[in-house]
Motif scaffolding. Sequence first.
Motif, short mmCIF file in Angstrom:
data_model
loop_
_atom_site.label_atom_id
_atom_site.label_comp_id
_atom_site.label_asym_id
_atom_site.label_seq_id
_atom_site.Cartn_x
_atom_site.Cartn_y
_atom_site.Cartn_z
N ASN A 38 -119.66 44.66 31.57
CA ASN A 38 -118.75 45.71 31.10
C ASN A 38 -117.32 45.21 31.17
O ASN A 38 -116.89 44.68 32.20
CB ASN A 38 -118.90 46.97 31.96
N PHE A 39 -116.58 45.41 30.08
CA PHE A 39 -115.20 44.95 29.98
C PHE A 39 -114.35 46.09 29.45
O PHE A 39 -114.82 46.91 28.66
CB PHE A 39 -115.10 43.76 29.03
N ILE A 40 -113.09 46.11 29.86
CA ILE A 40 -112.15 47.03 29.22
C ILE A 40 -111.34 46.24 28.20
O ILE A 40 -111.11 45.04 28.37
CB ILE A 40 -111.23 47.77 30.22
N LEU A 41 -110.95 46.93 27.16
CA LEU A 41 -110.11 46.35 26.12
C LEU A 41 -108.68 46.70 26.48
O LEU A 41 -108.35 47.87 26.66
CB LEU A 41 -110.50 46.96 24.77
N ASP A 42 -107.84 45.68 26.63
CA ASP A 42 -106.46 45.92 27.07
C ASP A 42 -105.51 45.13 26.20
O ASP A 42 -105.33 43.92 26.38
CB ASP A 42 -106.31 45.53 28.54
N THR A 43 -104.88 45.81 25.25
CA THR A 43 -103.95 45.15 24.34
C THR A 43 -102.72 44.64 25.07
O THR A 43 -102.02 43.76 24.57
CB THR A 43 -103.52 46.11 23.22
N GLY A 44 -102.44 45.16 26.26
CA GLY A 44 -101.29 44.73 27.04
C GLY A 44 -101.56 43.52 27.92
O GLY A 44 -100.63 42.94 28.48
#
Length: 145
Positions: A38-44
């Motif tokens: 599981n991964f989070i998507l983080d544009t920052g």
Amino acid sequence: MIQLRGLLEKKGFHRIPLKKLKTGHYKLTVKINSISGNFILDTGASTSCIGFKNISYFFLKSEESSIKAAGAGAINMKTKLARKNKISIDNWKLSSIDFVLFDLSHVNEALQQASEESVHGIIGADFLKSTRAVIDYGRNCLYVM
């Protein structure tokens, strides 16, 4: 009127559904070296990352790094690098991606405080740029080429 999905899929983009968390982050399931996580998507986040605790889980070969990580309230964190890993999401694949490895406990503590599951890592801007990613916030999905 042409829809975004039709336009992007016609151009060869792959659609990846995202799950919106209570924290406002998007979560997706990613396979690293054929192991699901599981991964989070983080544009920052400038680089894609995996937590130190998951080095053996994903069969990563780590090497020392002089890079110091910062973010989400933490600074000067020691890191390692894991180069040339395979990544796949649904039926989309990329044969080589590098990850910065560091302590993700502060990220997972924040998620747990919001009653969300821990994550193995973060998909960052390096991945988004290299795959020419488009995020459809209205439909909670990611398109990658």
